[in-house]
Design a protein around this motif. Structure first.
Motif, PDB file in Angstrom:
ATOM      1  N   UNK A  99       0.844  -1.197   0.000  1.00 42.36           N
ATOM      2  CA  UNK A  99       0.000   0.000   0.000  1.00 42.36           C
ATOM      3  C   UNK A  99       0.880   1.249   0.000  1.00 42.36           C
ATOM      4  N   UNK A 100       0.309   2.353  -0.420  1.00 44.12           N
ATOM      5  CA  UNK A 100       1.033   3.630  -0.418  1.00 44.12           C
ATOM      6  C   UNK A 100       1.391   4.030   1.014  1.00 44.12           C
ATOM      7  N   UNK A 101       0.514   3.724   1.952  1.00 41.06           N
ATOM      8  CA  UNK A 101       0.783   4.043   3.357  1.00 41.06           C
ATOM      9  C   UNK A 101       1.993   3.265   3.869  1.00 41.06           C
ATOM     10  N   UNK A 102       2.060   1.984   3.527  1.00 40.34           N
ATOM     11  CA  UNK A 102       3.191   1.169   3.972  1.00 40.34           C
ATOM     12  C   UNK A 102       4.480   1.630   3.292  1.00 40.34           C
ATOM     13  N   UNK A 103       4.398   2.017   2.035  1.00 41.91           N
ATOM     14  CA  UNK A 103       5.577   2.549   1.353  1.00 41.91           C
ATOM     15  C   UNK A 103       6.069   3.804   2.061  1.00 41.91           C
ATOM     16  N   UNK A 104       5.155   4.647   2.494  1.00 44.20           N
ATOM     17  CA  UNK A 104       5.537   5.854   3.222  1.00 44.20           C
ATOM     18  C   UNK A 104       6.311   5.495   4.488  1.00 44.20           C
ATOM     19  N   UNK A 105       5.865   4.475   5.197  1.00 47.14           N
ATOM     20  CA  UNK A 105       6.570   4.015   6.405  1.00 47.14           C
ATOM     21  C   UNK A 105       7.961   3.484   6.056  1.00 47.14           C
TER      22      UNK A 105
END
Length: 114
Positions: free
Chosen positions: A100-106
């Motif tokens: 997910x984009x959120x996990x990539x951000x992390x």
């Protein structure tokens, strides 16, 4: 870029191409390809080599998707495509990596802290 199964079987594709930058797209129908191969037999070898290369790339991507962690896939992506993150939206990169984009951000934050 092509859906080889769709091209070979002449069936609807489950994939599509979306360009993120200006480009030139060349299309070749199956009939045109067959006529071309009859007219220029050396192209048969070129297409065979292209298919072998494609298979190798797909196999490597599958192995990495199964055996690499998300962070390892992200670092491999940065190593292989160092200029892409400045040119492409994060959600496209996340999709390519299978996260997910959120996990990539992390992952990006974790990587920057190192």
């Amino acid at each position: 870029m092509s859906d080889l199964t769709s091209f070979q079987d002449q069936s609807p594709s489950i994939m599509y191409i979306e360009t993120l930058e200006d480009c030139e797209l060349l299309m070749l129908s199956r009939n045109a390809k067959e006529k071309l191969l009859l007219q220029v037999p050396k192209l048969e070898r070129m297409f065979r080599l292209m298919i072998q290369r494609h298979l190798s790339v797909v196999q490597n991507r599958l192995v990495k998707t199964i055996s690499y962690t998300a962070m390892e896939r992200y670092l491999e992506f940065l190593k292989r495509y160092p200029t892409i993150p400045q040119r492409v939206a994060q959600h496209y990169i996340a999709s390519y990596l299978g996260i997910s984009a959120e996990f990539l951000s992390k992952l990006r934050k974790r990587h920057l802290k190192k």
